[in-house]
Motif scaffolding. Structure first.
Motif, PDB file in Angstrom:
ATOM      1  N   LYS A  62      95.997  11.587  11.133  1.00  0.00           N
ATOM      2  CA  LYS A  62      95.989  13.030  10.853  1.00  0.00           C
ATOM      3  C   LYS A  62      96.041  13.318   9.350  1.00  0.00           C
ATOM      4  CE  LYS A  62      98.041  14.176  15.324  1.00  0.00           C
ATOM      5  NZ  LYS A  62      98.161  12.858  15.954  1.00  0.00           N
ATOM      6  N   ASN A  63      97.071  14.086   8.928  1.00  0.00           N
ATOM      7  CA  ASN A  63      97.152  14.529   7.542  1.00  0.00           C
ATOM      8  C   ASN A  63      97.232  13.420   6.512  1.00  0.00           C
ATOM      9  OD1 ASN A  63      96.927  17.237   6.847  1.00  0.00           O
ATOM     10  ND2 ASN A  63      98.688  17.695   8.166  1.00  0.00           N
ATOM     11  N   ALA A  64      97.754  12.254   6.939  1.00  0.00           N
ATOM     12  CA  ALA A  64      97.878  11.151   5.983  1.00  0.00           C
ATOM     13  C   ALA A  64      96.516  10.808   5.373  1.00  0.00           C
ATOM     14  CB  ALA A  64      98.473   9.929   6.679  1.00  0.00           C
ATOM     15  N   LEU A  65      95.454  11.032   6.125  1.00  0.00           N
ATOM     16  CA  LEU A  65      94.112  10.742   5.592  1.00  0.00           C
ATOM     17  C   LEU A  65      93.752  11.732   4.489  1.00  0.00           C
ATOM     18  CD1 LEU A  65      92.418   9.912   8.974  1.00  0.00           C
ATOM     19  CD2 LEU A  65      92.496   8.353   7.012  1.00  0.00           C
ATOM     20  N   GLY A  97      87.199  10.179  15.051  1.00  0.00           N
ATOM     21  CA  GLY A  97      87.623   9.189  16.032  1.00  0.00           C
ATOM     22  C   GLY A  97      89.105   8.899  16.037  1.00  0.00           C
ATOM     23  N   CYS A  98      89.420   7.681  16.486  1.00  0.00           N
ATOM     24  CA  CYS A  98      90.801   7.353  16.828  1.00  0.00           C
ATOM     25  C   CYS A  98      91.734   7.318  15.620  1.00  0.00           C
ATOM     26  CB  CYS A  98      90.831   6.039  17.595  1.00  0.00           C
ATOM     27  SG  CYS A  98      90.095   6.241  19.238  1.00  0.00           S
ATOM     28  N   MET A  99      91.237   6.835  14.478  1.00  0.00           N
ATOM     29  CA  MET A  99      92.099   6.770  13.301  1.00  0.00           C
ATOM     30  C   MET A  99      92.369   8.168  12.761  1.00  0.00           C
ATOM     31  SD  MET A  99      91.297   4.115  10.304  1.00  0.00           S
ATOM     32  CE  MET A  99      92.196   4.163   8.766  1.00  0.00           C
ATOM     33  N   ALA A 100      91.390   9.053  12.899  1.00  0.00           N
ATOM     34  CA  ALA A 100      91.593  10.454  12.513  1.00  0.00           C
ATOM     35  C   ALA A 100      92.724  11.031  13.356  1.00  0.00           C
ATOM     36  CB  ALA A 100      90.310  11.255  12.727  1.00  0.00           C
ATOM     37  N   GLU A 101      92.680  10.744  14.647  1.00  0.00           N
ATOM     38  CA  GLU A 101      93.681  11.279  15.554  1.00  0.00           C
ATOM     39  C   GLU A 101      95.063  10.697  15.256  1.00  0.00           C
ATOM     40  OE1 GLU A 101      92.693  13.658  17.853  1.00  0.00           O
ATOM     41  OE2 GLU A 101      94.861  13.917  17.984  1.00  0.00           O
ATOM     42  N   GLY A 153      93.852  11.733  -0.530  1.00  0.00           N
ATOM     43  CA  GLY A 153      92.987  12.288  -1.561  1.00  0.00           C
ATOM     44  C   GLY A 153      91.559  11.765  -1.498  1.00  0.00           C
ATOM     45  N   LYS A 154      91.270  10.947  -0.509  1.00  0.00           N
ATOM     46  CA  LYS A 154      89.952  10.317  -0.442  1.00  0.00           C
ATOM     47  C   LYS A 154      89.098  10.852   0.696  1.00  0.00           C
ATOM     48  CE  LYS A 154      92.013   6.060  -2.188  1.00  0.00           C
ATOM     49  NZ  LYS A 154      92.566   4.758  -1.809  1.00  0.00           N
ATOM     50  N   VAL A 155      89.701  11.694   1.539  1.00  0.00           N
ATOM     51  CA  VAL A 155      89.010  12.156   2.746  1.00  0.00           C
ATOM     52  C   VAL A 155      89.012  13.681   2.775  1.00  0.00           C
ATOM     53  CG1 VAL A 155      89.094  12.150   5.268  1.00  0.00           C
ATOM     54  CG2 VAL A 155      89.677  10.066   4.006  1.00  0.00           C
ATOM     55  N   ASP A 156      87.844  14.262   3.109  1.00  0.00           N
ATOM     56  CA  ASP A 156      87.719  15.720   3.086  1.00  0.00           C
ATOM     57  C   ASP A 156      87.782  16.338   4.476  1.00  0.00           C
ATOM     58  OD1 ASP A 156      86.978  15.765   0.178  1.00  0.00           O
ATOM     59  OD2 ASP A 156      85.372  14.510   0.974  1.00  0.00           O
TER      60      ASP A 156
END
Ligand code: SAH
Ligand code: SF4
Ligand code: F3S
Length: 435
Positions: free
Chosen positions: A87-90, A80-84, A94-97
């Motif tokens: 981006k790479n910051a997620l 969703g929107c926060m992924a967009e 180190g917590k998101v795959d």
């Protein structure tokens, strides 16, 4: 290793998207699970609209880590929107795959298998065409009564405060034939209410089909189903659409018409392309053509440079329109938006909060007055299920989208019941059945 749990945040579009994601994953052999602790894959379909929406999701991301202790293979995905937006910051946290933006859901099965073999995956490509038109969503509505249908994606408006055009990309309308097909399927599957979704439904355009045309076509294709839609933009809402609403019994008499501010100076800075007078004229037109139409709104308190006078203009427009309900927020600066680049976020938090509280207090009174005007009236209500407070009572919404509650142990979710309003609170009409 194929059980997927998804939490959904943000607007109705995200709810509809989660249903698309379950459909795509289902075809690839993944199964949905209802609790986090059985999951092999935890996903959050996220919202970036205000900072506190994102903070809440960071809290969830931390919470998801606790499950990795017992399940080292667990995959955490942000959709969703926060992924967009992030981006790479997620991934770098180190917590998101898995990071998948709103137009990347078809690639999720591939991303999941690549993730197992070679680590974290990201796809945040936005598309000019993707509408997931032919994907049959896995409907998540608990009571099987009400379905969402996305009719368009993205937004071309670029209101200066808003992150949505950046997170969801350019506006595109879905093929109307696939919308009608989906509506008919919902009807065949027993759904009694359909909500057509878009950030700005009035700018729907697919070949020769406008929103007015689409609304008419949907209403006529499924005459036994109630039709709702959201969101309408004051600058685009057409008389033709209002006439379609007025002439079709199954289109609900409710328009969500976000005003955002009552001050022309602020509206211009927000890049809303209407004035206070234009808004009031649209409201007058709605009431002329559909006298019992409920009008609800969204508003932002404390936008950049907002003065006490601007704020009073907002209070005044609330009073003049007498909205039936409202979603009320204070301004949250979103990095990268026009407002963030151009205007200082210069109304201090205490002032923002105070102005918001004043708007809320006013709207609470207006909501109560709106409900009081309904005392003694009869409405047809679509039953959603037992009321939260009392299992001997049912609840459901009338055409105006007001919540009604009445004693009833006979009817069930999906039934239409005629009720009369005896009492009310600011949030609910307390009714009795009329036989
Ligand atoms: N497409 C819809 C709105 C979608 S966002 C429309 O144009 O009306 C839902 C609501 O969130 C908006 O109507 C607005 O009131 C609020 N909102 C959007 N950006 C915001 C921000 N930066 N700060 C506070 N509220 C915001
Ligand atoms: Fe945001 Fe404006 Fe588009 Fe609504 S119309 S999603 S407020 S940019
Ligand atoms: Fe939020 Fe994205 Fe909807 S920012 S409000 S989930 S379009």
């Amino acid at each position: 290793m194929n059980k997927v749990y998804i939490e959904t945040y943000g607007c109705q579009m995200n709810v509809a998207d989660t249903e698309v994601v379950f459909s795509i994953l289902g075809k690839a052999g993944y199964v949905r699970c209802e609790t986090i602790d059985e999951a092999d894959i935890i996903m959050a379909n996220t919202c970036s609209i205000r900072d506190n929406a994102e903070q809440r999701i960071w809290g969830r991301i931390d919470y998801f880590q606790t499950f990795k202790k017992h399940h080292p293979e667990l995959i955490v995905g942000i959709l969703g929107c926060m992924a967009e937006r992030l981006k790479n910051a997620l991934i770098e946290s180190g917590k998101v795959d898995i990071v998948a933006g709103p137009d990347a859901y078809r690639s999720l099965p591939q991303m999941l298998s690549d993730c197992r073999s070679s680590g974290s995956q990201i796809n945040v490509l936005l598309s000019r065409e993707e509408t997931y038109a032919e994907i049959e969503p896995v409907r998540l509505d608990r009571n099987g009564v009400s379905a969402f249908i996305s009719i368009m994606r993205g937004c071309n408006n670029v209101c200066s405060y808003c992150i949505v055009p950046y997170t969801r990309g350019a506006e595109r309308s879905r093929d109307w034939k696939s919308i009608i097909r989906e509506a008919c399927q919902c009807s065949q599957n027993g759904y009694k209410e359909i909500t057509l979704l878009g950030q700005n439904v009035d700018s729907y355009q697919y070949e020769d089909m406008s929103f007015a045309g689409l609304l008419k076509a949907v209403a006529e294709a499924v005459p036994g189903v109630r039709i709702r839609f959201s969101t309408s933009n004051p600058q685009d809402i057409s008389d033709e659409m209002l006439e379609v609403m007025a002439s079709h019994d199954n289109i609900c008499h409710h328009i969500h018409l976000p005003v955002q501010s009552g001050s022309d100076r602020i509206l211009e800075k927000m890049r809303r392309r209407y004035t206070r007078q234009w808004f009031l004229d649209r409201v007058a037109k709605i009431r002329e053509l559909i006298p019992d139409c409920a009008i609800t709104t969204d508003v932002i308190a404390g936008f950049c440079s907002e003065t006490e006078e601007d704020h009073k203009d907002t209070l005044r427009i609330f009073e003049e329109v007498s909205f039936d309900a409202a979603f009320m927020f204070y301004y949250s600066e979103r990095p990268g938006t026009l407002a963030a680049r151009k205007y200082p976020d210069d109304v201090d938090l205490a002032t923002k909060t105070r102005r918001l509280e004043e708007i809320i207090a006013l709207q609470n009174r207006l909501s109560l007055e709106s409900n009081q005007r309904d005392l003694g009236k009869t409405f047809t209500v679509l039953v959603e299920g037992p009321s939260k407070k009392n299992p001997e009572e049912l609840c459901g919404r009338n055409s105006q989208n007001k919540m009604c509650v009445w004693p009833d142990t006979v009817h069930k979710a999906g039934d239409l019941v005629t009720v009369k309003v005896l009492e009310c609170t600011q949030a609910t009409l307390l009714c009795q059945e009329v036989k």
